[in-house]
Design a protein around this motif. Structure first.
Motif, PDB file in Angstrom:
ATOM      1  N   ALA A  29       9.325 -10.384  -0.960  1.00  9.03           N
ATOM      2  CA  ALA A  29      10.005 -11.056   0.362  1.00  9.03           C
ATOM      3  C   ALA A  29       9.864  -9.849   1.266  1.00  9.03           C
ATOM      4  CB  ALA A  29      11.288 -11.274   0.025  1.00  9.03           C
ATOM      5  N   PHE A  30       9.778  -8.588   0.725  1.00  9.88           N
ATOM      6  CA  PHE A  30       9.277  -7.294   1.752  1.00  9.88           C
ATOM      7  C   PHE A  30       8.079  -7.684   2.511  1.00  9.88           C
ATOM      8  CE2 PHE A  30      12.815  -5.421   0.367  1.00  9.88           C
ATOM      9  CZ  PHE A  30      13.081  -4.830  -0.925  1.00  9.88           C
ATOM     10  N   ASP A  31       8.242  -7.490   3.986  1.00 10.80           N
ATOM     11  CA  ASP A  31       7.040  -7.590   4.846  1.00 10.80           C
ATOM     12  C   ASP A  31       7.046  -6.565   5.732  1.00 10.80           C
ATOM     13  OD1 ASP A  31       7.790 -10.341   7.083  1.00 10.80           O
ATOM     14  OD2 ASP A  31       8.997  -8.541   6.589  1.00 10.80           O
ATOM     15  N   TYR A  32       7.610  -5.664   5.754  1.00 15.39           N
ATOM     16  CA  TYR A  32       7.657  -4.467   6.633  1.00 15.39           C
ATOM     17  C   TYR A  32       7.845  -3.301   6.085  1.00 15.39           C
ATOM     18  CZ  TYR A  32       8.968  -1.468  10.608  1.00 15.39           C
ATOM     19  OH  TYR A  32       9.045  -0.447  11.862  1.00 15.39           O
ATOM     20  N   SER A  93      11.477  -3.545   4.011  1.00 14.71           N
ATOM     21  CA  SER A  93      12.475  -4.418   4.669  1.00 14.71           C
ATOM     22  C   SER A  93      12.013  -5.793   4.636  1.00 14.71           C
ATOM     23  CB  SER A  93      12.934  -4.006   5.956  1.00 14.71           C
ATOM     24  OG  SER A  93      12.167  -4.333   6.852  1.00 14.71           O
ATOM     25  N   LYS A  94      12.879  -6.894   4.736  1.00 12.76           N
ATOM     26  CA  LYS A  94      12.649  -8.367   4.921  1.00 12.76           C
ATOM     27  C   LYS A  94      12.648  -8.689   6.292  1.00 12.76           C
ATOM     28  CE  LYS A  94      15.013  -8.563   0.378  1.00 12.76           C
ATOM     29  NZ  LYS A  94      16.284  -9.427  -0.068  1.00 12.76           N
ATOM     30  N   SER A  95      11.837  -8.208   7.082  1.00 11.26           N
ATOM     31  CA  SER A  95      12.115  -8.190   8.431  1.00 11.26           C
ATOM     32  C   SER A  95      12.144  -9.826   8.868  1.00 11.26           C
ATOM     33  CB  SER A  95      10.945  -7.443   9.229  1.00 11.26           C
ATOM     34  OG  SER A  95       9.496  -8.038   9.106  1.00 11.26           O
ATOM     35  N   GLN A  96      11.554 -10.588   8.234  1.00 10.80           N
ATOM     36  CA  GLN A  96      11.586 -12.004   8.627  1.00 10.80           C
ATOM     37  C   GLN A  96      13.146 -12.556   8.838  1.00 10.80           C
ATOM     38  OE1 GLN A  96       9.251 -13.944   9.498  1.00 10.80           O
ATOM     39  NE2 GLN A  96       7.341 -13.283   8.536  1.00 10.80           N
ATOM     40  N   GLY A  98      15.599 -10.795  10.154  1.00  9.87           N
ATOM     41  CA  GLY A  98      16.484 -10.325  11.209  1.00  9.87           C
ATOM     42  C   GLY A  98      17.361  -9.223  10.756  1.00  9.87           C
ATOM     43  N   ALA A  99      17.898  -9.350   9.930  1.00  7.55           N
ATOM     44  CA  ALA A  99      18.939  -8.284   9.424  1.00  7.55           C
ATOM     45  C   ALA A  99      18.155  -7.577   8.502  1.00  7.55           C
ATOM     46  CB  ALA A  99      20.148  -9.162   8.362  1.00  7.55           C
ATOM     47  N   ASN A 100      17.349  -6.734   9.207  1.00  5.01           N
ATOM     48  CA  ASN A 100      16.049  -6.040   8.192  1.00  5.01           C
ATOM     49  C   ASN A 100      16.800  -4.580   7.997  1.00  5.01           C
ATOM     50  OD1 ASN A 100      16.161  -5.641  11.178  1.00  5.01           O
ATOM     51  ND2 ASN A 100      14.171  -4.496  11.017  1.00  5.01           N
ATOM     52  N   ASN A 101      17.639  -4.551   7.189  1.00  6.66           N
ATOM     53  CA  ASN A 101      18.143  -3.220   6.710  1.00  6.66           C
ATOM     54  C   ASN A 101      16.913  -2.711   5.648  1.00  6.66           C
ATOM     55  OD1 ASN A 101      19.322  -5.466   4.998  1.00  6.66           O
ATOM     56  ND2 ASN A 101      19.359  -3.979   3.487  1.00  6.66           N
ATOM     57  N   LEU A 102      16.611  -1.420   5.707  1.00  3.78           N
ATOM     58  CA  LEU A 102      15.656  -0.682   4.915  1.00  3.78           C
ATOM     59  C   LEU A 102      16.259  -0.297   3.498  1.00  3.78           C
ATOM     60  CD1 LEU A 102      14.479   1.379   7.919  1.00  3.78           C
ATOM     61  CD2 LEU A 102      13.390  -0.412   7.103  1.00  3.78           C
ATOM     62  N   PHE A 103      15.077  -0.600   2.664  1.00  4.87           N
ATOM     63  CA  PHE A 103      15.332   0.058   1.293  1.00  4.87           C
ATOM     64  C   PHE A 103      14.348   1.072   1.047  1.00  4.87           C
ATOM     65  CE2 PHE A 103      17.896  -3.589  -0.603  1.00  4.87           C
ATOM     66  CZ  PHE A 103      17.594  -4.560   0.308  1.00  4.87           C
ATOM     67  N   PHE A 104      15.192   2.132   1.013  1.00  2.00           N
ATOM     68  CA  PHE A 104      14.221   3.522   0.911  1.00  2.00           C
ATOM     69  C   PHE A 104      13.747   3.985  -0.431  1.00  2.00           C
ATOM     70  CE2 PHE A 104      14.353   5.314   5.144  1.00  2.00           C
ATOM     71  CZ  PHE A 104      15.412   4.618   5.579  1.00  2.00           C
ATOM     72  N   GLY A 105      12.853   4.694  -0.522  1.00  2.00           N
ATOM     73  CA  GLY A 105      12.371   5.385  -1.759  1.00  2.00           C
ATOM     74  C   GLY A 105      13.156   6.424  -1.964  1.00  2.00           C
TER      75      GLY A 105
ATOM     76  N   GLY B 100      10.885  -6.578  13.263  1.00  2.00           N
ATOM     77  CA  GLY B 100       9.796  -5.574  13.276  1.00  2.00           C
ATOM     78  C   GLY B 100      10.299  -4.591  13.928  1.00  2.00           C
ATOM     79  N   GLN B 101      11.280  -4.589  14.984  1.00  2.00           N
ATOM     80  CA  GLN B 101      11.366  -3.393  15.892  1.00  2.00           C
ATOM     81  C   GLN B 101      12.052  -2.242  14.774  1.00  2.00           C
ATOM     82  OE1 GLN B 101      11.026  -3.173  18.938  1.00  2.00           O
ATOM     83  NE2 GLN B 101       9.781  -4.762  18.865  1.00  2.00           N
TER      84      GLN B 101
END
Lengths: 114, 114
Positions: A29-32, A93-96, A98-105, B100-101
């Motif tokens: 589901a990640f796309d960003y 992140s799953k930017s689709q 809208g709540a695109n919280n980031l999962f970091f390495g 994507g922002q």
């Protein structure tokens, strides 16, 4: 459970060399996929980002390579400079949604030797 | 400045005390995120706001953690009855909220619990 796995943990490169950092993910589901650079005492700063519809993106000395089938992506820093010495984080992140919280390495500490 | 501003930069508290951390996002950014970064680790998501609405608080580690953004701009992260494991850097990030922002990070608040 670490959603994005990053390697190596640390990297030492000679000035002018190529620095390569690798990341892998499982969630389709990640796309960003952004890369962040962090200096001590500072917040992460966006370097470059890619979406899975392209296999490579280049900005100056920084290139992201993306392999969708392998669910892997990497950062290449060409002509590495001492000023590039910092910690680098890949993220997803799953930017689709809208709540695109980031999962970091977990980060790679890069040292460029003059 | 035009960046994300966090205060205080450093906070030392005794175990059991309550603390409040402030984030001033970039003007016009509707999305606001809080992350926790343990020493030597990547940031981990805590909570997300879209304007004044807290849409995701799944990353908050316990009910001692509370965040608010009452007017859709400044946000406060409050930690009640602090414990030693709360020691970390707390990062705030903001974005325009569209797909994507990129997220822009502040320099964080380093919290030390004695």
């Amino acid at each position: 459970q670490q959603q994005v796995k990053q390697s190596p943990q640390s990297l030492i490169v000679q000035k002018g060399g190529i620095s390569i950092i690798n990341c892998a993910y499982e969630n389709t589901a990640f796309d960003y996929f952004p890369w962040y650079q962090q200096f001590p005492g500072k917040g992460p700063a966006l370097l470059i980002a890619i979406r899975p519809d392209v296999s490579e993106k280049k900005e100056g000395r920084f290139t992201i390579s993306f392999n969708k089938s392998a669910k892997q992506f990497s950062l290449h820093i060409m002509d590495s400079q001492p000023g590039d010495s910092a910690t680098y984080f890949c993220a997803a992140s799953k930017s689709q949604t809208g709540a695109n919280n980031l999962f970091f390495g977990t980060g790679t500490r890069l040292t460029v030797i003059p | 400045g035009a960046g994300v501003s966090q205060s205080p930069r450093y906070k030392v508290a005794k175990r059991g005390q309550d603390v409040a951390l402030r984030c001033d996002p970039i003007s016009g950014h509707v999305s606001l995120f809080w992350y926790q970064q343990a020493l030597g680790q990547g940031p981990e998501f805590l909570t997300y706001f879209q304007n004044e609405a807290q849409l995701d608080k799944s990353g908050l580690p316990s009910d001692r953690f509370f965040a608010e953004r009452p007017e859709g701009s400044v946000s406060t992260l409050k930690i009640q009855r602090t414990q030693q494991e709360d020691s970390a850097v707390y990062l705030c990030a903001s974005s325009f909220g569209r797909r994507g922002q990129p997220q822009h990070f502040g320099d964080g608040t380093r919290l030390s619990i004695l």
